[in-house]
Structures are given as structure tokens and as C-alpha cells.
Design a protein around this motif. Structure first.
Motif, PDB file in Angstrom:
ATOM      1  N   THR A 134       0.832  -1.205   0.000  1.00 38.38           N
ATOM      2  CA  THR A 134       0.000   0.000   0.000  1.00 38.38           C
ATOM      3  C   THR A 134       0.868   1.257   0.000  1.00 38.38           C
ATOM      4  O   THR A 134       0.646   2.175  -0.798  1.00 38.38           O
ATOM      5  CB  THR A 134      -0.933  -0.013   1.233  1.00 38.38           C
ATOM      6  N   VAL A 135       1.894   1.276   0.871  1.00 44.58           N
ATOM      7  CA  VAL A 135       2.770   2.457   0.959  1.00 44.58           C
ATOM      8  C   VAL A 135       3.494   2.688  -0.365  1.00 44.58           C
ATOM      9  O   VAL A 135       3.541   3.817  -0.882  1.00 44.58           O
ATOM     10  CB  VAL A 135       3.789   2.279   2.109  1.00 44.58           C
TER      11      VAL A 135
ATOM     12  N   ALA B 187      -6.252  10.272  -0.036  1.00 51.76           N
ATOM     13  CA  ALA B 187      -7.392   9.439  -0.421  1.00 51.76           C
ATOM     14  C   ALA B 187      -7.306   8.042   0.213  1.00 51.76           C
ATOM     15  O   ALA B 187      -8.293   7.550   0.787  1.00 51.76           O
ATOM     16  CB  ALA B 187      -7.451   9.328  -1.944  1.00 51.76           C
ATOM     17  N   VAL B 188      -6.130   7.428   0.113  1.00 50.78           N
ATOM     18  CA  VAL B 188      -5.964   6.088   0.684  1.00 50.78           C
ATOM     19  C   VAL B 188      -6.072   6.157   2.210  1.00 50.78           C
ATOM     20  O   VAL B 188      -6.656   5.277   2.850  1.00 50.78           O
ATOM     21  CB  VAL B 188      -4.621   5.462   0.235  1.00 50.78           C
ATOM     22  N   GLY B 189      -5.531   7.239   2.776  1.00 54.32           N
ATOM     23  CA  GLY B 189      -5.639   7.424   4.231  1.00 54.32           C
ATOM     24  C   GLY B 189      -7.088   7.487   4.676  1.00 54.32           C
ATOM     25  O   GLY B 189      -7.461   6.884   5.697  1.00 54.32           O
TER      26      GLY B 189
ATOM     27  N   LEU C 197     -13.674  -6.789  -7.997  1.00 56.43           N
ATOM     28  CA  LEU C 197     -13.873  -5.524  -8.712  1.00 56.43           C
ATOM     29  C   LEU C 197     -12.586  -4.696  -8.712  1.00 56.43           C
ATOM     30  O   LEU C 197     -12.210  -4.109  -9.722  1.00 56.43           O
ATOM     31  CB  LEU C 197     -14.989  -4.709  -8.045  1.00 56.43           C
ATOM     32  N   ALA C 198     -11.915  -4.682  -7.556  1.00 58.96           N
ATOM     33  CA  ALA C 198     -10.707  -3.867  -7.435  1.00 58.96           C
ATOM     34  C   ALA C 198      -9.589  -4.367  -8.334  1.00 58.96           C
ATOM     35  O   ALA C 198      -8.788  -3.582  -8.839  1.00 58.96           O
ATOM     36  CB  ALA C 198     -10.235  -3.866  -5.980  1.00 58.96           C
TER      37      ALA C 198
ATOM     38  N   ALA D 190      -4.283  -1.771  -4.070  1.00 62.73           N
ATOM     39  CA  ALA D 190      -3.621  -1.489  -2.779  1.00 62.73           C
ATOM     40  C   ALA D 190      -4.613  -0.945  -1.770  1.00 62.73           C
ATOM     41  O   ALA D 190      -4.550  -1.278  -0.576  1.00 62.73           O
ATOM     42  CB  ALA D 190      -2.485  -0.499  -3.001  1.00 62.73           C
ATOM     43  N   LEU D 191      -5.547  -0.137  -2.240  1.00 61.41           N
ATOM     44  CA  LEU D 191      -6.551   0.439  -1.337  1.00 61.41           C
ATOM     45  C   LEU D 191      -7.437  -0.658  -0.738  1.00 61.41           C
ATOM     46  O   LEU D 191      -7.677  -0.700   0.472  1.00 61.41           O
ATOM     47  CB  LEU D 191      -7.401   1.451  -2.121  1.00 61.41           C
TER      48      LEU D 191
END
Lengths: 110, 281
Positions: free
Chosen positions: A48-49, A74-76, B72-73, B215-216
Motif C-alpha cells: 500500500t505504501v 485518499a488512501v488514508g 472488482l478492485a 492497494a486500497l
């Protein structure tokens, strides 16, 4: 031929990496499994980072760090919502849509 | 009671606390009732009797449903992999490897390195380095799968990828069936989406937001586990190491983060045990 060879090596290697620990499950101590769980979560955190830091967006003008900063916000937001108990789908949608809105807003201003 | 027994007992308490405070979590109702009455949760018996389907099948269906956001992601990534396959010198081999590699990033990196002309050894090493994380996932699953029949353990290994593993980690009961449901759904959906990508071409390459989605979703799936202090420390340290090594090849970053996270987790354990011992004495 080289394409098939490389893909075969990665494919067989991937299968072995996935299956072998489970085949030898009786011999793997719980302590190692606990550490492996932490390694797994660490890998996902690193993914993710890294994705956020290397994020690029041609539509966002300005300095090269603009897109990573917007992505971080946004991810935060998505991660915070998920941590607070919202569903994965809702949290991800909120994070993604906030990125789209932020990027569009930034592009409109600059 | 040695350090590991303490950790296991604390981990069990955390698991119950996590389930009780998470509104989406299966069995949260039973855990809350048990916490109020001071008894043990009774979900293994009462819920199973009340259900029209055996608990195991409900868990499988729950898993298949829970993985849908991840399906979906991963759709944009699958389309990108499909586009890379259609541009490959050996399309059939590239397409067939979708089932064996079962990982978009590794397949994409392998095909990219091959397209650059760096040779098959460099391509295979780059792909395998990314896949090494799967051995950590697989090893972490042995506690749940130790008593399973051999065939089921092989199936669990075949279906292993990031999303089913992360989802199953957040599950407190029926974890094996839940994992199989999630893994099977993704194992069927992923090659289908990649095959679609071979026909559609690179339609998502220009959409920057699409690159954030996998990743989200993975981050949102595991973030609730970070309520446990050692996991929070491990993930924080791994995130820092990924930040420092961000420009290195993906495989190196992931292996480095796994090592840093494990070490940080051990240090956090020792600090916690010492703190607990200090509080008792």
C-alpha cells in the motif's frame, strides 16, 4: 521459448511457495506461523505504501509529489474508514472517489 | 507460562474483542452477548442449528461474497495483465500461466522484463521475488489447516493469493470454509478477467486512479487487524521500510518489508511481555 520457460519457472515456483508450507503443516511450529502472519501483514502494508508513493497521474499538474500527496490523503481516508469498522467496499469507494474529486479539483485550480 | 503462551492467550482475547467491536464481523452478536453475561460465546452450536444450510456452506458463501470487492478492485489490473499477454511473443504460454502464477503483479513484471529483452532468468527471478510473500501467507495458515485432509491443504495452497488470505485473517470462526469460498471465487474470476483483457487491450492504462484500487482494497481488508499492538508495530515498520526502499524493485521492497515487520513484531512482543511482568511484580 524463453517466454514459456520464464513463465513456467515462475508458475511452478509460485505453486511450490503456496503449497509446500501447507503440506508440511504438522512440522511448522505455531510460533513460526505467528511470525509469518506478521510478515504477511507487513507485505500488504508495504504494498500500500509503495503504491501510494510511486503513484503518478498525468492529469494532475504541478510538482511530481502532487499525485502521491493526493493519493496519500485518499488512501488514508479509506483506511481510516475501514479501521473505524466500515465495510471494505464502502471504505475503498470513499477513498477512490475522494482521489477522483481531489485530482479533478486540483487540475481545475492549476 | 512462557512468553508464547502469554501471546496466544492475549491473541485470543484480542480476537474476541475485535469481533465484538466490529459491526460487520460474523458472530459479533454472540460475542457481545457472551461478554455481557460473562459466558463463553456459543456460536458453534446455536447458529449452526438455526441455519437452513450447514455452517460450513454458509461460510463458503460468505467468503465468496466477501471477496467480490477485491474482484472488482483487481479488474483493472487483470485487464492490464491481459493486454501484456496479448502483446507477448508466446500468448498461449502467457495465458496458461495465469492459473499457475495466480498473481497479477508477478505475471506483469515477468512479462515486462521479458519484453525488455533481459532474458528468461532475470524475468523469472523478478517474478519469483514478488511471489515469495505467498510462502509467508501459506506458513501463517498452518494453524488452521494442520488437521485438514491432504487434498484440502493442496487446494488451499492452489487458491492462495493476497485477498483471500487477508480476508480470512480478519475472520474469527469458520475460517477454513470462508477462505475456500473467497479463494475459489477469485480463482475463477481472475483468469476470466485476464482473458477479457487479452481481447479488450490496454483500456485502463491511462486511468491513474485505477492503479490505486488494489492497494486500497487490500489495505482496507487488513487494517482492522492493526488494533493488535505487535501487528501495528510490524505494519508501521514495514511501511517505513517500503518508503525508504520505494524506488527499489518491487520484490526487494516486499521481502525487505516482511523481514523488517517480523523483527519489529518480535521486539513489540518482548516489550509487551516485559511491561506485563513489570506490572505484575
Amino acid at each position: 521459448m524463453t517466454v514459456a520457460l520464464a513463465l513456467a519457472v515462475v508458475g511452478v515456483g509460485s505453486l511450490l511457495l503456496r503449497v509446500l508450507p501447507l503440506l508440511g503443516a504438522a512440522r511448522i511450529p505455531d510460533r513460526l506461523a505467528l511470525h509469518a502472519t506478521r510478515a504477511g501483514v507487513s507485505v500488504l502494508a508495504a504494498t500500500t505504501v509503495r503504491t501510494v508513493l510511486l503513484h503518478g497521474d498525468a492529469t494532475v499538474a504541478g510538482s511530481p509529489i502532487t499525485a502521491p500527496v493526493l493519493a496519500t490523503l485518499a488512501v488514508g481516508l479509506g483506511l481510516w474508514l475501514a479501521y473505524r469498522g466500515r465495510s471494505v467496499l464502502l471504505s475503498s469507494a470513499a477513498g477512490l472517489s475522494s482521489y477522483v474529486v481531489l485530482a479533478a479539483g486540483f487540475a481545475a485550480v492549476t | 507460562m512462557d512468553m508464547f503462551d502469554v501471546l496466544v492467550a492475549q491473541s485470543r482475547q484480542h480476537e474476541h474483542a475485535r469481533a465484538a467491536h466490529h459491526p460487520n464481523r460474523f458472530m459479533a452478536h454472540e460475542v457481545r452477548i457472551a461478554a455481557r453475561t460473562g459466558s463463553e460465546p456459543t456460536y458453534n452450536t446455536t447458529r449452526a442449528r438455526a441455519r437452513p444450510l450447514p455452517a460450513r456452506w454458509n461460510d463458503v458463501l460468505d467468503g465468496a461474497g466477501a471477496v467480490l470487492p477485491a474482484v472488482l478492485a483487481f479488474a483493472p489490473l487483470a485487464l492490464m495483465v491481459g493486454a501484456a499477454i496479448s502483446a507477448s511473443d508466446n500468448r498461449l504460454a502467457a495465458l496458461l500461466s495465469t492459473w499457475t502464477i495466480h498473481g497479477g503483479a508477478a505475471q506483469l513484471v515477468t512479462l515486462d522484463v521479458l519484453a525488455e529483452g533481459s532474458g528468461w532468468i532475470a524475468a523469472a527471478m523478478a517474478g519469483l521475488l514478488i511471489q515469495i510473500r505467498l510462502s509467508a501467507y501459506s506458513t501463517s495458515m498452518v494453524r488452521d489447516w494442520r488437521t485438514a485432509p491432504l487434498g484440502l491443504r493442496v487446494l488451499a495452497g492452489l487458491l492462495l493469493s493476497d485477498a483471500p488470505w487477508a480476508l480470512a485473517q480478519s475472520r474469527s470462526t469458520g475460517r477454513r470454509s470462508f477462505y475456500l469460498g473467497a479463494g475459489l471465487a477469485l480463482f475463477l474470476a481472475w483468469p476470466a478477467m485476464v482473458t477479457l483483457g487479452t481481447a479488450a487491450g490496454d483500456v485502463v492504462g491511462g486511468i491513474a486512479a485505477a492503479a490505486l484500487v488494489p492497494a486500497l482494497v487490500l489495505g482496507c481488508t487488513v487494517v482492522t487487524q492493526l488494533r493488535e499492538r505487535p501487528l501495528l508495530v510490524a505494519a508501521g515498520a514495514a511501511g517505513l521500510s517500503a518508503g525508504v526502499l520505494a524506488l527499489a524493485p518491487a520484490g526487494m521492497v516486499l521481502v525487505g518489508a516482511a523481514v523488517v515487520g517480523m523483527v519489529a513484531g518480535v521486539v513489540a512482543d518482548r516489550v509487551r511481555v516485559r511491561t506485563d511482568e513489570g506490572a505484575v511484580s
